[in-house]
Write an enzyme that holds these catalytic residues in place. Sequence first.
Site, PDB file in Angstrom:
ATOM      1  N   HIS A 175      39.409  14.060  -1.012  1.00 19.19           N
ATOM      2  CA  HIS A 175      39.592  12.616  -0.890  1.00 19.19           C
ATOM      3  C   HIS A 175      40.757  12.381   0.062  1.00 19.19           C
ATOM      4  O   HIS A 175      41.873  12.816  -0.205  1.00 19.19           O
ATOM      5  CB  HIS A 175      39.899  12.017  -2.269  1.00 19.19           C
ATOM      6  CG  HIS A 175      39.884  10.522  -2.320  1.00 19.19           C
ATOM      7  ND1 HIS A 175      40.740   9.732  -1.577  1.00 19.19           N
ATOM      8  CD2 HIS A 175      39.113   9.654  -3.022  1.00 19.19           C
ATOM      9  CE1 HIS A 175      40.502   8.463  -1.830  1.00 19.19           C
ATOM     10  NE2 HIS A 175      39.521   8.387  -2.710  1.00 19.19           N
ATOM     11  N   HIS A 216      48.921  11.409  -8.546  1.00 22.95           N
ATOM     12  CA  HIS A 216      49.808  11.202  -7.402  1.00 22.95           C
ATOM     13  C   HIS A 216      51.203  10.809  -7.865  1.00 22.95           C
ATOM     14  O   HIS A 216      51.375  10.127  -8.875  1.00 22.95           O
ATOM     15  CB  HIS A 216      49.230  10.071  -6.526  1.00 22.95           C
ATOM     16  CG  HIS A 216      49.894   9.903  -5.206  1.00 22.95           C
ATOM     17  ND1 HIS A 216      49.939   8.686  -4.549  1.00 22.95           N
ATOM     18  CD2 HIS A 216      50.532  10.781  -4.397  1.00 22.95           C
ATOM     19  CE1 HIS A 216      50.564   8.834  -3.395  1.00 22.95           C
ATOM     20  NE2 HIS A 216      50.947  10.096  -3.283  1.00 22.95           N
ATOM     21  N   GLU A 221      53.853   1.246  -5.131  1.00 28.93           N
ATOM     22  CA  GLU A 221      52.499   0.714  -5.022  1.00 28.93           C
ATOM     23  C   GLU A 221      52.271  -0.410  -6.031  1.00 28.93           C
ATOM     24  O   GLU A 221      52.323  -0.188  -7.244  1.00 28.93           O
ATOM     25  CB  GLU A 221      51.472   1.822  -5.266  1.00 28.93           C
ATOM     26  CG  GLU A 221      51.649   3.044  -4.374  1.00 28.93           C
ATOM     27  CD  GLU A 221      50.691   4.173  -4.728  1.00 28.93           C
ATOM     28  OE1 GLU A 221      49.776   3.936  -5.550  1.00 28.93           O
ATOM     29  OE2 GLU A 221      50.858   5.286  -4.208  1.00 28.93           O
ATOM     30  N   HIS A 280      50.926   8.662 -11.501  1.00 32.72           N
ATOM     31  CA  HIS A 280      49.788   7.788 -11.761  1.00 32.72           C
ATOM     32  C   HIS A 280      48.514   8.488 -11.310  1.00 32.72           C
ATOM     33  O   HIS A 280      48.545   9.549 -10.694  1.00 32.72           O
ATOM     34  CB  HIS A 280      49.944   6.435 -11.062  1.00 32.72           C
ATOM     35  CG  HIS A 280      50.157   6.543  -9.574  1.00 32.72           C
ATOM     36  ND1 HIS A 280      51.386   6.818  -9.012  1.00 32.72           N
ATOM     37  CD2 HIS A 280      49.301   6.418  -8.524  1.00 32.72           C
ATOM     38  CE1 HIS A 280      51.283   6.855  -7.691  1.00 32.72           C
ATOM     39  NE2 HIS A 280      50.018   6.613  -7.372  1.00 32.72           N
TER      40      HIS A 280
END
Length: 458
Positions: free
Chosen positions: A308, A351, A357, A387
């Site tokens: 990804h 991550h 974010e 997260h």
Amino acid sequence: MIQRDPNLLLSWRADQHPDAPMHNDQRYMTGFGNEFATEAVAGSLPIGQNSPQRVAHGLYAEQLSGTAFTAPRGQNRRSWLYRIRPAAVHGSFSLVEQSHFHNDFGAGPVPPDQLRWSPLPLPSVPTDFVDGLYTMAGNGGPEAMSGVGVHVYAANASMQDRFFYDADGELLLVPQQGRLRVHTELGVLALEPQQIGVIPRGMRFRVELLDAAARGYVCENFGGLLRLPDLGPIGANGLANPRDFETPHAAFEQREGTFELVAKFQGHLWRADIGHSPLDVVAWHGNYAPYRYDLRRFNTIGSISFDHPDPSIFTVLTSPSDTHGTANMDFAIFPPRWLVAQHTFRPPWFHRNVASEFMGLVHGVYDAKAEGFAPGGASLHNCMSGHGPDAATFDKASQADLTRPDVIADTMAFMFETRAVLRPTQQALSAAHRQADYQQCWSGLRAAFQPPITEDAT
């Protein structure tokens, strides 16, 4: 119209297709950062100069500068306005007490917790766009001309005789519920969920609701003006294409009466009486103007082999910082797309990020969170806070049949990513709609490590 094989569209809905209508009754000029010229009354624009001794039709010439006079030509933003009265015509300003919309990001400790909120409740009393703004987090400020303020809004009334401008930053509007008609000095933007609008710093406007209620998100950008990201090896085309950005033609109001002008200046709200509508620009030319973009026209890039890619491939707009390659703020989206990578955990991976974010959901379900993240809700994962997908999503994706593509349809999530820590406001931390049990979404992730048995172990 280009003819396409319908079999290739598979499960994509018609309104997710690039040929989908824009659902509006306004006229627009296309292109990002173009030098536009438009007039609502013929003959209002001067020819060959900006400030003639006498402007046609008794108008006043006024320049609106969004960058320094000496900014490089490719980055210089300004427009010349030809209006019924200059912007200087209004009464004195007085401070407004407004507890929910501000730049008070606090100086105390910032919790490293992952944070998530349910949607901001819709108001039960008449509330317009300005009164419905609610500050969630932010960093920096207008004094340093860097950082952002992150807000949500919930409204059920139009701004009729009230006008607003933000001297602190440009406003990125992300509607989630309800259509808006944003009347600005330079024209009218019609916005619906899955479209965004950008109002330049200092631009006066009022927001008309086209439905009973409206809710959405706002990023107040104190830093460098939003621009398209560089594409690098992607090439000349892809992501948000310049031709899909739309700027309104000139439109004006010629109204006199008792009106209110609200300004946001240095983090505070101020009000002044004004005897006419300030949306009285009959003609204008330049490249400092409001614009909109339909997120369903985003040309999504992804892997067709394995892994990804980093979420930077989903960047729509970026506000540059003084550090090359590091943005003051990136606006990224997670739109409908196909996931076909092989030997790969297809949802976004676990991550920890040096950047911070703030995420919102406009429509549908976010593919990394099976439960709890509702349209109109929000999450904040600050610098180095772990997260990633919740336990249910991880279990499902770990066992998925990779011989078939995953079609992520009927969704639109987004992210404001900032290089500086986003400091949540006290009202956001103590809000009744904050999900105090958010961390529990990862509690089902059990240790499954089984070291191989070696001959030495036996």
